[in-house]
Design an enzyme around this catalytic site. Structure first.
Site: not given
Ligand code: NI
Length: 184
Positions: A112, A155-156, A159
């Protein structure tokens, strides 16, 4: 060639732990520009020469909150190593509407742009997900993604919900349930 001026926040910044807000349309010109700049930034970060010259870490995904803007927007740029071409995605207000039972993980560990340290362990991800989202014009879209793109989407989306990949690694047993998942 100019690298867009983008400052990616480090994990110690509290804003990365907040839930980003839903986006309304039309987008401002400023937001649209930041979307295209982010894609350019990611593409250049995957060019070895450029990355070395400008001290960029290679990245394939970036969420607005990582630039200090807590809006539910992320971009992905993934280089096809055979053709050298990029697969790009602009994803706004995403929602996972279905997922595979099969779980996968990145063997060498997830990375990341906000996590500037080495983290060992497994991040369990669905091998395939179907995501509903708005495109840059606000039109509703649905996409089925798999393998590394599916991991990038998850993953995004994390976030946007204030979650970093390190949070998904079991602290006491970083390789927990490894044999129940497929390595990518
Ligand atoms: Ni990331």
């Amino acid at each position: 060639m100019e690298v867009p001026k983008i400052k990616v926040l480090d994990e110690k910044e509290k804003i990365l732990r907040t839930v980003s807000k839903e986006v309304t349309f039309p987008l401002s010109e400023k937001d649209k520009k930041l979307i295209y700049d982010s894609i350019k930034f990611l593409e250049l970060s995957q060019d070895d020469e450029v990355a070395q010259k400008y001290h960029l870490r290679p990245g394939m995904g970036l969420a607005f909150v990582q630039m200090g803007i807590p809006k539910r927007i992320f971009v992905i740029a993934n280089k096809d190593e055979d053709t050298g071409k990029f697969e790009t995605h602009i994803v706004i207000n995403p929602e996972i509407i279905s997922q595979s039972e099969e779980l996968i993980y990145v063997g060498e560990g997830e990375g990341c742009l906000s996590v500037n340290r080495c983290v060992e362990g497994i991040v369990p991800r669905y091998a395939r997900v179907t995501v509903k989202y708005n495109d840059i014009e606000g039109n509703l879209q649905t996409i089925r993604v798999r393998e590394e793109i599916a991991i990038a989407f998850q993953h995004e989306i994390d976030h946007l919900n204030g979650i970093l990949f390190v949070d998904r690694i079991d602290k006491k047993d970083p390789y927990k349930n490894k044999d129940q998942m497929r390595e990518l």
